[in-house]
Design a protein around this motif. Structure first.
Motif, short mmCIF file in Angstrom:
data_model
loop_
_atom_site.label_atom_id
_atom_site.label_comp_id
_atom_site.label_asym_id
_atom_site.label_seq_id
_atom_site.Cartn_x
_atom_site.Cartn_y
_atom_site.Cartn_z
N GLU A 113 0.84 -1.19 0.00
CA GLU A 113 0.00 0.00 0.00
C GLU A 113 0.88 1.24 0.00
O GLU A 113 1.75 1.40 0.86
CB GLU A 113 -0.92 0.02 1.22
CG GLU A 113 -1.85 1.23 1.25
CD GLU A 113 -2.72 1.26 2.49
OE1 GLU A 113 -3.96 1.37 2.35
OE2 GLU A 113 -2.16 1.19 3.60
N PHE A 171 -2.39 3.67 -3.45
CA PHE A 171 -2.17 2.66 -4.50
C PHE A 171 -1.91 1.31 -3.85
O PHE A 171 -1.06 1.17 -2.98
CB PHE A 171 -0.98 3.06 -5.37
CG PHE A 171 -0.90 2.33 -6.67
CD1 PHE A 171 -1.80 2.57 -7.68
CD2 PHE A 171 0.09 1.37 -6.87
CE1 PHE A 171 -1.73 1.89 -8.88
CE2 PHE A 171 0.17 0.69 -8.07
CZ PHE A 171 -0.74 0.95 -9.08
N THR A 172 -2.70 0.29 -4.25
CA THR A 172 -2.59 -1.06 -3.69
C THR A 172 -2.52 -2.10 -4.80
O THR A 172 -2.55 -1.75 -5.99
CB THR A 172 -3.80 -1.37 -2.80
OG1 THR A 172 -4.98 -1.40 -3.64
CG2 THR A 172 -3.98 -0.32 -1.71
N GLN A 220 -4.84 -4.15 -5.72
CA GLN A 220 -6.06 -4.10 -6.52
C GLN A 220 -6.01 -2.95 -7.52
O GLN A 220 -6.44 -3.08 -8.66
CB GLN A 220 -7.28 -3.94 -5.61
CG GLN A 220 -8.62 -4.01 -6.36
CD GLN A 220 -8.81 -5.32 -7.08
OE1 GLN A 220 -8.78 -6.39 -6.47
NE2 GLN A 220 -9.02 -5.27 -8.39
N ASP A 221 -5.49 -1.81 -7.08
CA ASP A 221 -5.36 -0.68 -7.99
C ASP A 221 -4.42 -1.02 -9.15
O ASP A 221 -4.68 -0.64 -10.31
CB ASP A 221 -4.82 0.54 -7.24
CG ASP A 221 -5.79 1.05 -6.19
OD1 ASP A 221 -7.00 1.12 -6.49
OD2 ASP A 221 -5.34 1.37 -5.07
N ASN A 243 -6.26 -3.24 -11.57
CA ASN A 243 -7.21 -2.46 -12.37
C ASN A 243 -6.52 -1.67 -13.47
O ASN A 243 -7.14 -1.33 -14.49
CB ASN A 243 -8.00 -1.51 -11.48
CG ASN A 243 -8.91 -2.24 -10.50
OD1 ASN A 243 -9.27 -3.40 -10.72
ND2 ASN A 243 -9.26 -1.58 -9.40
N MET A 244 -5.24 -1.39 -13.27
CA MET A 244 -4.50 -0.57 -14.22
C MET A 244 -3.74 -1.41 -15.25
O MET A 244 -3.00 -0.87 -16.06
CB MET A 244 -3.50 0.32 -13.48
CG MET A 244 -4.14 1.44 -12.68
SD MET A 244 -2.88 2.47 -11.88
CE MET A 244 -2.01 3.13 -13.32
#
Length: 261
Positions: free
Chosen positions: A76, A149-150, A152-153, A156-157
């Motif tokens: 994170e 920003f993790t 999962q982020d 998604n990117m």
């Protein structure tokens, strides 16, 4: 000398790799065909090197999404600081990546000479060394306090990441072609000096054209060796061997050519 304008790209490649004493046949190839050959060699090196590294890594981790969500430790980036579940250190082809949030910061001292490209992450910053751009880049997370920003982020990117990788590979490709031409230029200069000492001066343009073909075998061997993870092909010894072999291949072609003339 018989015209060789109809020599195909594959024939040029075959002569470059296996018949150095016939390099003289390549001196009449039209300049635009030599340019195309050079661009294609850059593409082959890019495919056998960086692209193969990325593909191999993606397969080994079960795909990019699986890597981000399951193989990469939970992380994170928040309030300008990076937190990692555990430290990581791995190679993505020729790229060395390490991350440890127990370290307050990283810098140029963390780089290892055996890697040409590296990325290091710490709690407060990241530092990048790239051989293509020939520079070191430092990014402090304190400038990103409003960013969260993790894993999962990152997942998604991934479509954006794919696009950025594609753009990066274009820059890598351009860098490979320029580096290829630089090596050819250096070898051509040495061969030109040699020919002058033999009282057999030759147009530098022809010497340079021949060097493009003489460089092929060592470039392919070095790229394949590097992709295979053999550190020898990143060292100064291999660079010197590559120069010497390319130089000798050119002299083999030139000496025979002069002998027949």
């Amino acid at each position: 000398m018989q015209s060789t304008e109809k020599i195909s790209i594959l024939e040029q490649f075959y002569i470059a790799c296996t018949k150095p004493r016939q390099y003289k046949k390549l001196l009449n190839v039209k300049k635009w065909k030599v340019a195309i050959f050079t661009l294609l060699m850059g593409l082959v090196i890019t495919l056998l090197g960086p692209v193969m590294d990325l593909a191999g890594f993606a397969v080994s981790v079960g795909g990019p999404r699986n890597f981000v969500m399951n193989r990469l430790p939970a992380f994170e980036l928040k309030d300008g600081q990076l937190k990692l579940e555990r430290a990581v250190d791995f190679n993505l082809g020729a790229l060395h990546i390490s991350a440890d949030s127990n370290k307050k910061s990283v810098g140029a001292d963390d780089f290892d000479d055996k890697y040409s490209d590296e990325v290091h992450f710490s709690k407060n910053n990241m530092v990048v060394k790239t051989s293509v751009m020939g520079q070191t880049i430092t990014k402090n997370f304190s400038t990103m306090k409003n960013v969260t920003f993790t894993n999962q982020d990152m997942a998604n990117m991934l479509p954006l990441v794919y696009f950025l990788i594609f753009v990066s590979l274009l820059f890598v490709y351009a860098g490979i072609v320029l580096q290829y031409l630089f090596y050819c230029l250096l070898i051509s200069w040495l061969v030109s000096l040699n020919m002058k000492t033999r009282n057999q001066p030759m147009a530098f343009g022809k010497i340079f054209q021949m060097s493009i073909y003489a460089r092929v075998p060592c470039e392919l061997i070095g790229t394949i060796g590097l992709t295979a993870g053999i550190s020898f092909f990143t060292g100064i010894i291999w660079i010197m061997i590559g120069y010497l072999v390319s130089y000798q291949l050119m002299m083999m072609g030139l000496v025979e050519r002069k002998a027949k003339e």
